[in-house]
Design a protein around this motif. Sequence first.
Motif, mmCIF file in Angstrom:
data_model
loop_
_atom_site.group_PDB
_atom_site.id
_atom_site.type_symbol
_atom_site.label_atom_id
_atom_site.label_comp_id
_atom_site.label_asym_id
_atom_site.label_seq_id
_atom_site.Cartn_x
_atom_site.Cartn_y
_atom_site.Cartn_z
ATOM 1 N N ALA A 195 38.329 0.216 15.613
ATOM 2 C CA ALA A 195 37.713 -0.055 14.650
ATOM 3 C C ALA A 195 35.623 -0.623 14.093
ATOM 4 C CB ALA A 195 38.560 -0.263 13.656
ATOM 5 N N ASN A 196 36.347 -1.666 15.518
ATOM 6 C CA ASN A 196 34.868 -2.359 15.273
ATOM 7 C C ASN A 196 34.195 -1.304 14.983
ATOM 8 O OD1 ASN A 196 36.128 -4.808 14.421
ATOM 9 N ND2 ASN A 196 36.176 -5.198 16.925
ATOM 10 N N VAL A 197 34.343 -0.479 16.506
ATOM 11 C CA VAL A 197 33.264 0.414 17.545
ATOM 12 C C VAL A 197 32.965 0.880 16.234
ATOM 13 C CG1 VAL A 197 32.613 2.564 18.650
ATOM 14 C CG2 VAL A 197 34.127 0.260 19.158
ATOM 15 N N GLU A 198 33.541 1.691 14.970
ATOM 16 C CA GLU A 198 33.169 2.601 14.704
ATOM 17 C C GLU A 198 32.145 2.100 13.361
ATOM 18 O OE1 GLU A 198 33.420 5.707 14.291
ATOM 19 O OE2 GLU A 198 34.154 5.458 16.153
ATOM 20 N N SER A 199 32.616 0.722 12.803
ATOM 21 C CA SER A 199 31.754 -0.401 11.901
ATOM 22 C C SER A 199 30.437 -0.229 12.684
ATOM 23 C CB SER A 199 32.080 -1.623 11.585
ATOM 24 O OG SER A 199 31.628 -2.635 10.833
ATOM 25 N N ALA A 200 30.889 -0.619 13.859
ATOM 26 C CA ALA A 200 29.130 -0.644 14.311
ATOM 27 C C ALA A 200 28.630 0.503 14.214
ATOM 28 C CB ALA A 200 29.325 -1.579 15.923
ATOM 29 N N ARG A 201 28.916 1.653 15.046
ATOM 30 C CA ARG A 201 27.834 2.861 14.551
ATOM 31 C C ARG A 201 27.442 3.007 13.627
ATOM 32 N NH1 ARG A 201 32.134 6.344 18.525
ATOM 33 N NH2 ARG A 201 31.152 6.128 20.443
ATOM 34 N N ALA A 202 28.254 2.418 12.620
ATOM 35 C CA ALA A 202 27.360 2.956 11.036
ATOM 36 C C ALA A 202 26.805 2.075 11.315
ATOM 37 C CB ALA A 202 28.679 2.687 10.362
ATOM 38 N N ALA A 203 26.310 0.461 11.394
ATOM 39 C CA ALA A 203 25.833 -0.300 10.946
ATOM 40 C C ALA A 203 24.193 0.093 11.649
ATOM 41 C CB ALA A 203 26.258 -1.878 11.917
ATOM 42 N N VAL A 204 24.437 0.974 13.058
ATOM 43 C CA VAL A 204 23.155 1.380 13.709
ATOM 44 C C VAL A 204 22.902 2.500 12.621
ATOM 45 C CG1 VAL A 204 22.261 2.925 15.593
ATOM 46 C CG2 VAL A 204 23.845 0.484 15.506
ATOM 47 N N LYS A 205 23.183 2.927 12.202
ATOM 48 C CA LYS A 205 22.876 4.357 10.981
ATOM 49 C C LYS A 205 22.449 3.831 10.137
ATOM 50 C CE LYS A 205 24.431 8.155 13.497
ATOM 51 N NZ LYS A 205 23.747 8.974 13.997
ATOM 52 N N LEU A 206 22.750 2.916 9.950
ATOM 53 C CA LEU A 206 22.156 2.162 8.176
ATOM 54 C C LEU A 206 21.104 2.106 9.045
ATOM 55 C CD1 LEU A 206 25.582 0.569 6.802
ATOM 56 C CD2 LEU A 206 24.222 2.438 5.414
ATOM 57 N N ALA A 207 20.557 0.854 9.943
ATOM 58 C CA ALA A 207 19.172 0.173 10.735
ATOM 59 C C ALA A 207 18.367 1.487 10.611
ATOM 60 C CB ALA A 207 20.010 -0.480 11.627
ATOM 61 N N GLU A 208 19.103 2.698 11.151
ATOM 62 C CA GLU A 208 17.637 3.704 11.453
ATOM 63 C C GLU A 208 17.451 3.975 10.158
ATOM 64 O OE1 GLU A 208 19.822 5.924 15.576
ATOM 65 O OE2 GLU A 208 20.127 6.431 13.758
ATOM 66 N N ILE A 209 18.500 4.503 9.416
ATOM 67 C CA ILE A 209 17.963 4.325 7.976
ATOM 68 C C ILE A 209 16.812 3.672 7.675
ATOM 69 C CG2 ILE A 209 18.974 5.629 5.641
ATOM 70 C CD1 ILE A 209 21.202 5.782 6.486
ATOM 71 N N ASP A 210 17.122 2.604 6.745
ATOM 72 C CA ASP A 210 16.268 2.052 7.128
ATOM 73 C C ASP A 210 14.359 1.511 7.751
ATOM 74 O OD1 ASP A 210 17.604 0.477 5.144
ATOM 75 O OD2 ASP A 210 18.611 -1.064 6.128
ATOM 76 N N LEU A 211 15.103 1.768 8.366
ATOM 77 C CA LEU A 211 13.638 1.883 9.683
ATOM 78 C C LEU A 211 13.594 3.651 9.344
ATOM 79 C CD1 LEU A 211 12.149 0.953 11.639
ATOM 80 C CD2 LEU A 211 13.240 1.660 13.807
ATOM 81 N N ALA A 212 13.674 4.371 9.311
ATOM 82 C CA ALA A 212 12.984 6.122 8.330
ATOM 83 C C ALA A 212 12.247 5.213 7.079
ATOM 84 C CB ALA A 212 14.285 6.560 8.445
ATOM 85 N N ASN A 213 12.526 4.472 6.334
ATOM 86 C CA ASN A 213 12.643 4.506 5.141
ATOM 87 C C ASN A 213 11.201 3.799 5.124
ATOM 88 O OD1 ASN A 213 14.460 6.411 3.568
ATOM 89 N ND2 ASN A 213 16.471 4.211 3.347
ATOM 90 N N THR A 214 10.782 3.366 6.322
ATOM 91 C CA THR A 214 9.234 2.528 6.094
ATOM 92 C C THR A 214 7.982 3.654 5.404
ATOM 93 O OG1 THR A 214 9.520 2.351 8.261
ATOM 94 C CG2 THR A 214 10.537 0.660 7.708
ATOM 95 N N ARG A 215 8.886 4.723 6.010
ATOM 96 C CA ARG A 215 7.750 5.543 5.770
ATOM 97 C C ARG A 215 8.307 6.709 4.606
ATOM 98 N NH1 ARG A 215 7.788 9.661 9.253
ATOM 99 N NH2 ARG A 215 5.744 9.881 8.487
ATOM 100 N N ILE A 216 7.442 6.154 3.694
ATOM 101 C CA ILE A 216 7.204 7.168 2.702
ATOM 102 C C ILE A 216 6.627 8.096 2.251
ATOM 103 C CG2 ILE A 216 7.399 7.081 0.127
ATOM 104 C CD1 ILE A 216 7.085 3.622 0.152
#
Length: 360
Positions: A195-216
Amino acid sequence: MSKIFRFVATYVALAIGAAGIVVVLYAWNLPPFHGSVETTNDAYVRGQVTILSPQLAGYLTEVPVQDYQRVRRGDLIARIDDRIYAQKLEQAKAALATALASLSNSEQSRKSAEAKIQSAKAAIESANAAFDAARTADDRTRSLLEKNIAPQSDAEKTRAAFNQAQAAVHQAEAAELVAEQDLNTIVVSRKSLEANVESARAAVKLAEIDLANTRITAPQDGTLGEVAGRVGQYVSVGTQIGSIVPAQVWVVANFKETQLSGMAAGQKVTLTVDALGHERFAGRIERFAPATGSEFSVIKADNATGNFTKVAQRIPVRIAIEPQQKLIDRLVPGMSVVASVDIAQEDMARSVALEHRRIN
């Protein structure tokens, strides 16, 4: 002579007045000149105006577009400083690596626990073998003691060896139970690690989305409105930095309720656009609004009053513009339009169809 002149002038004035009344009635499409064409100038070009806003907060580092520029889907409109979000992504990836390492360590612990169980089972087999040998020796010694062949001391020694072998069996069985419990503990804790691994993977996905959202970027092809974003400007979530208008447009004509009796979806409409030198466009009725415009207003009129005056309401009608027409690419939302519908066209079409069936 003056009487004749006055008589003629009176008739000329009456004739001019009558002609003026006739012209007004004809111009306003009033009886007896009321025809089958219903017209309204309460019509406008409409389109989808999309507001562009960031999903993150930060300083704008790049705004490569200008007002009224044509863009394609995916083109960069503005960029937010991404240093913080890039580091958050690296942090999330490190947390994922730690979680994966813990999970790998748990796998090694599981294999070690399984090996301990196998070792405990082997120890039980060895203890059982020693127990069988000690029991056989004890039985033989007791038999010899009963026949006065073996001394009492030998019987006591073999009995002690028997008891020791029996205790060794119990100890080996207990060791096996401990090893099995250790394995169960590792298996249960592994689920938590997964479960910790899945949570960490979700955190990576969220961080990738945030980084992509810096480009409008532009959500679709279209033309930009006024670009409000500026380099160095601090923006927050929902700050309007511009807007985009796609090429697809249509017309919304607000006809009076008294004009709708003969209208139906699919009828042809003639559209005249003021801004294009009264250029004519062809269109078709798509659909009618589910209620009058007054029903959609924020403050609705209360007609339950003693001084009620009946006023004809207007109902919005959506009109599709036929493609591939001259100057159609110059139509933009907000332009004023005069819409005309010949409500007799349905009857004419029905008559032609009936005549065609009769001939065939």
